[in-house]
Scaffold this active site. Sequence first.
Site, PDB file in Angstrom:
ATOM      1  N   GLY A  10       0.762  -1.248   0.173  1.00  0.00           N
ATOM      2  CA  GLY A  10      -0.704  -0.222  -0.114  1.00  0.00           C
ATOM      3  C   GLY A  10       1.019   1.041  -0.179  1.00  0.00           C
ATOM      4  O   GLY A  10       2.078   1.144   0.449  1.00  0.00           O
ATOM      5  N   ARG A  72       0.785  -4.921  -5.330  1.00  0.00           N
ATOM      6  CA  ARG A  72       1.212  -6.158  -3.669  1.00  0.00           C
ATOM      7  C   ARG A  72       0.916  -7.471  -4.531  1.00  0.00           C
ATOM      8  O   ARG A  72       0.802  -8.020  -4.004  1.00  0.00           O
ATOM      9  CB  ARG A  72      -0.911  -6.245  -3.500  1.00  0.00           C
ATOM     10  CG  ARG A  72      -1.207  -4.957  -2.912  1.00  0.00           C
ATOM     11  CD  ARG A  72      -2.206  -4.993  -1.821  1.00  0.00           C
ATOM     12  NE  ARG A  72      -3.129  -3.651  -1.703  1.00  0.00           N
ATOM     13  CZ  ARG A  72      -2.734  -2.634  -0.403  1.00  0.00           C
ATOM     14  NH1 ARG A  72      -1.516  -4.088   0.668  1.00  0.00           N
ATOM     15  NH2 ARG A  72      -2.552  -1.732   0.144  1.00  0.00           N
ATOM     16  N   GLY A 110       4.454  -6.580   5.034  1.00  0.00           N
ATOM     17  CA  GLY A 110       5.444  -7.929   3.698  1.00  0.00           C
ATOM     18  C   GLY A 110       6.124  -7.873   3.246  1.00  0.00           C
ATOM     19  O   GLY A 110       6.469  -8.674   2.979  1.00  0.00           O
ATOM     20  N   ASP A 133       0.775   2.767   8.934  1.00  0.00           N
ATOM     21  CA  ASP A 133      -0.459   2.108   9.933  1.00  0.00           C
ATOM     22  C   ASP A 133       0.222   1.624  11.313  1.00  0.00           C
ATOM     23  O   ASP A 133       0.160   1.620  12.566  1.00  0.00           O
ATOM     24  CB  ASP A 133      -0.624   0.632  10.063  1.00  0.00           C
ATOM     25  CG  ASP A 133      -1.994   0.851   8.945  1.00  0.00           C
ATOM     26  OD1 ASP A 133      -2.754   1.595   8.802  1.00  0.00           O
ATOM     27  OD2 ASP A 133      -2.329  -0.426   8.256  1.00  0.00           O
ATOM     28  N   ARG A 168     -24.401  14.972  19.156  1.00  0.00           N
ATOM     29  CA  ARG A 168     -25.053  13.477  18.664  1.00  0.00           C
ATOM     30  C   ARG A 168     -23.844  13.246  18.876  1.00  0.00           C
ATOM     31  O   ARG A 168     -22.463  13.628  19.362  1.00  0.00           O
ATOM     32  CB  ARG A 168     -25.082  13.614  16.884  1.00  0.00           C
ATOM     33  CG  ARG A 168     -25.836  14.115  16.197  1.00  0.00           C
ATOM     34  CD  ARG A 168     -25.552  13.975  14.718  1.00  0.00           C
ATOM     35  NE  ARG A 168     -27.104  14.222  13.827  1.00  0.00           N
ATOM     36  CZ  ARG A 168     -27.358  15.071  13.105  1.00  0.00           C
ATOM     37  NH1 ARG A 168     -25.778  14.828  12.496  1.00  0.00           N
ATOM     38  NH2 ARG A 168     -28.229  15.361  12.440  1.00  0.00           N
ATOM     39  N   MET A 175      -8.157   4.191   9.972  1.00  0.00           N
ATOM     40  CA  MET A 175      -7.091   2.436   9.867  1.00  0.00           C
ATOM     41  C   MET A 175      -6.934   1.856  10.330  1.00  0.00           C
ATOM     42  O   MET A 175      -6.338   2.670  11.782  1.00  0.00           O
ATOM     43  CB  MET A 175      -6.029   3.058   7.841  1.00  0.00           C
ATOM     44  CG  MET A 175      -7.432   3.288   6.737  1.00  0.00           C
ATOM     45  SD  MET A 175      -6.495   3.079   5.820  1.00  0.00           S
ATOM     46  CE  MET A 175      -7.227   2.809   3.962  1.00  0.00           C
TER      47      MET A 175
END
Lengths: 339, 339, 339, 339
Positions: A10, A72, A110, A133, A168, A175
């Site tokens: 990514g 990827r 990865g 991340d 609210r 992520m």
Amino acid sequence: MKIGILSAGGDCPGINAAIRGVGKTAIVKYGMEVIGISNGFSGLIDMNYEVLTEKKLSGILTVGGTILGTSRIKPFKPQEGDTVEDKPQVIKENYHNMGLDALVCIGGNGTQRTANLLSKEGLNIIGLPKTIDNDVWGTDVTFGFDSAVNIATDAIDRLHTTANSHKRVMVIEVMGHNAGWIALYSGVAGGGDIILLPEVEYDMDVVANTLLNRSEKGKPYSIVVVGEGIKVPKKKSAARFIGKQIQERTGLETRETILGYTQRGGTPSPADRILATRYGAYAAELIHTKNFGSMVCIKNNQITSIPLEEVGGKTKLIDLNNRLVTKARNMGVCFGDKF
Amino acid sequence: MKIGILSAGGDCPGINAAIRGVGKTAIVKYGMEVIGISNGFSGLIDMNYEVLTEKKLSGILTVGGTILGTSRIKPFKPQEGDTVEDKPQVIKENYHNMGLDALVCIGGNGTQRTANLLSKEGLNIIGLPKTIDNDVWGTDVTFGFDSAVNIATDAIDRLHTTANSHKRVMVIEVMGHNAGWIALYSGVAGGGDIILLPEVEYDMDVVANTLLNRSEKGKPYSIVVVGEGIKVPKKKSAARFIGKQIQERTGLETRETILGYTQRGGTPSPADRILATRYGAYAAELIHTKNFGSMVCIKNNQITSIPLEEVGGKTKLIDLNNRLVTKARNMGVCFGDKF
Amino acid sequence: MKIGILSAGGDCPGINAAIRGVGKTAIVKYGMEVIGISNGFSGLIDMNYEVLTEKKLSGILTVGGTILGTSRIKPFKPQEGDTVEDKPQVIKENYHNMGLDALVCIGGNGTQRTANLLSKEGLNIIGLPKTIDNDVWGTDVTFGFDSAVNIATDAIDRLHTTANSHKRVMVIEVMGHNAGWIALYSGVAGGGDIILLPEVEYDMDVVANTLLNRSEKGKPYSIVVVGEGIKVPKKKSAARFIGKQIQERTGLETRETILGYTQRGGTPSPADRILATRYGAYAAELIHTKNFGSMVCIKNNQITSIPLEEVGGKTKLIDLNNRLVTKARNMGVCFGDKF
Amino acid sequence: MKIGILSAGGDCPGINAAIRGVGKTAIVKYGMEVIGISNGFSGLIDMNYEVLTEKKLSGILTVGGTILGTSRIKPFKPQEGDTVEDKPQVIKENYHNMGLDALVCIGGNGTQRTANLLSKEGLNIIGLPKTIDNDVWGTDVTFGFDSAVNIATDAIDRLHTTANSHKRVMVIEVMGHNAGWIALYSGVAGGGDIILLPEVEYDMDVVANTLLNRSEKGKPYSIVVVGEGIKVPKKKSAARFIGKQIQERTGLETRETILGYTQRGGTPSPADRILATRYGAYAAELIHTKNFGSMVCIKNNQITSIPLEEVGGKTKLIDLNNRLVTKARNMGVCFGDKF
């Protein structure tokens, strides 16, 4: 010397700054030749590459994404539809055909695993960690993370004003598949009232009671920050599930936002540009000193390296004794657990 | 327990986040009472203060400046026009009149020196460092710095496009009296070609030649980032002096920008909000454990503290062997010195 | 004179600037007394209000949301669970009980309809249009719209870099139930390749072919901007539906983003602050000249007003001959229709 | 048909969006060939140009500055050091040598004057106005202006927080030689207390009294927005002069900021991208319909054109009856005049 650079997995803000850091240091300081390989490891398979001159490296510092493209493709994992039989073998041959003396692999967990396997196959590999991340094992922080936290925090800031006007509960999903780093940091920076992390098992009763307590104390709105990887029923979005639960259990008007891909795009933050530049420059230094088979990392603010084989296959998660978690708890932030 | 908080010296983004960090932790975790003292040490002299409830601490995380106000009054330095004779004595009395058990002093180097002197007078003092300049001795980084670097880098990004369109040399002056941290970080993050730091003696010939070399190589524009504290003839602005010198020596069209006070205003960056929150929360912890006479700091990413008396009167400057300086040099950045 | 201000319906950036514009002009220029009514029309029912002094109006220009709060209560529509029987009657009585000489109603289409009905009941009403959707009939533009377009465009800019790196089709859904103004403006400003508007019937074949053509021409990525109100199967999100269709019909890797509530929060853009200020100031002028029963609007860059009864119940949609649509078509943008 | 595009004078955000608008419409809609001429009119003298394909026009929408470069060369004004004797004659010859059927001149007042003269010499010219200053006569607004107002307003927002913390008067100088549009709009959008425009003669007593009145009323800080072109003693900066006067006359602590070149750089705002795109697209339409000798403009929100000879040599200033000025006065803003 002739070195190759590729980016895989990514994309994230700062990859181009890292490519520039490697390239400029290699060219200006060490007089190396620099090759940019297209679209991750697939460029090594189909020999898709170009020479990176100083001029081509100029002006990319602030550009989001990666000028090299990414993919990827996992060379060590046979995939359906593969036309190339032994991809690692092809990569090895092409590495030599291209006359490379070293290869810098920019990517996440990865990619670092693949980098390690290629290193074991005898190639001169330097790993360079990147991911929004922040979950690459072996380094304190990855570039892309600060930019993603900035974007997520900006979104939380915006939700605050509309939450306040409408009284609210606003649920925002950020992520992070296994690791809740973006949720934790943007949650604290954005003043979130409840932060749900993949690493912490939450109890819907705790969440609901916290919101009801706030409401009773005259705090008419709340912000709930949710990492996408928290446990929810299969195929459900984290934000939608939590939002619906809150609405049902508390009766408070609740709205959900899923931040999505905007978190990984755009110009990198200055801090990420600097970190990526330092990583890149150090990768060139490691090549110069022939410290192959290692990944650039930062430990205690110092750029250094660790062996690739120590990294592969691990993920850096938030420890439950994490000091920022504790400090946030002490200030009244709820992490959804019975504490 | 009853604790006071004040902010003194120049303001910066994140002070309110720090105040909130101290206050919320003190109230929520430790059940303390929290007093906000107005306008730095002068609020201790004229008893100008208010109780900070949780509600008052709500919503200030993102607000720039300081809700308490600030001043540059130095209690231990008699000043012209003083109406109060023995300010330290008055402060001590009022500290006790207000029933304070501890006092958190948020500020830069000057404030920490005062904090140390008050500590020696017997008050229970916690120092909390803040400054956009990042020059407080004893801590790796201060909040406000990341925000200032963001603003300065954003300005450099803007200057890039206009420099490019007009083929000009753009000189930009950023803050930093003795320490060039903002210049170094924004210079690297913004892709500056020349960075002049107060810590590095520059040679105008080196600067001019670097620019002429770039011009000859077909790089029609350049960015020169200048720390305001570099040595120039008295009363001159650093940018104006350097700009004029460049124009005269190279004949290249040159324009100057002095970034000024915009660097210290506005909402803090997420990273600064987090750092300030951690500092603030830890200050409350130090009070709880009665670790008085110490300043909150960060060392190797860990929040900790050091004795105030080790801090006072020192300034953290950029070391010439600074690794970011070396890495930037290796990539072709000129620091104005004969290297 | 004593005037009331309320904000109703969905919030948007600039409401506080409008409140400030009404209030400051009323106080400074006309010496009126100003009352802020809480939470839309419900504050008129339960008499929830406060006096707005110059001081209270200070510092709110840049604040998102509305300091008065808002609600979606519709006084002329009986709703389940109503405890007040004849809401219009109660509002009329309280209007007089509060001693109001005029009432400014800030809101979108629904609010202006209510404003018109109250005007017909004999109250002195000024309507002030606001909505990020820009669909209020009778005015060229509403404040909130520019801010929302900025946020949406910023998101599209971010998606561009990640779309490019990954060679993906990125679908982004922006707000707009019946009107596609945000989609059109952010789509053009963000350089979207396909823009789907609620006002234009799209043909999935056209969309798919456009993307395939781009792909064949060597444009490896595309941006598709989608207004939330386009026709899709019930209960489906516009982006998810379109994204899935694209993936299935073209085989191109496709990702979706739903921008959501971040579009209506945060500090207003300078253009919105100015527009809201002008609207607000003019509302006070209309009160001074007793031009009641009218809504502030902008026509050909000039602030003016139109009778409320001409506005009620209508929505301003994008005309198919809209010049920006035509210009975008001429540059190659696809609107999904067979053209 | 073969058309040329050039950009001249000071750069501003949106020029590339305009180039893209002209080029894409010309290529996609009308099948024209498009030539980009380098560095303003000097590219026409030294035949420095390149073909602009659709691909080259892709991705420039968001880029600040101008991809064509610019220069301040005035072909009809002999300048010291000129090597080309009759520049207009050379331009005419080269226009024909290059086979151009039309030429689009993007620039401010000076450029439009040159454009008119070239038109009178028989060339097919379309003027396209641009400037951050918004002072081009004959059009309601120019692109670049909204972006500059955004940057200036952002700076004023930042100064607000530091002014407030330190109880200071902050003077900020924004661009605008003869016209105070940026000062007026950023001043109102930023909530400035005093706004000094080149078009309004100010009285230092009025300025000083206004600040003293505010101070007495308990408003401890003030923002003074100053257009660079206000009357001050020769060679003085507007901000420095006003700042010093304020300090001397009021004794209030005063600080100055000169915003400078950051106002004209960086990515254009969405509104500017749209305006520039509309201008560009319309320029191509004017060429198609052979409406030469005219300048694209916007009147009452409608893109149209006016004859170049009506434009040349005039400047659009702020009228003293300007409605925004009046509205701001009514809200208490001081313009420095005895009113």
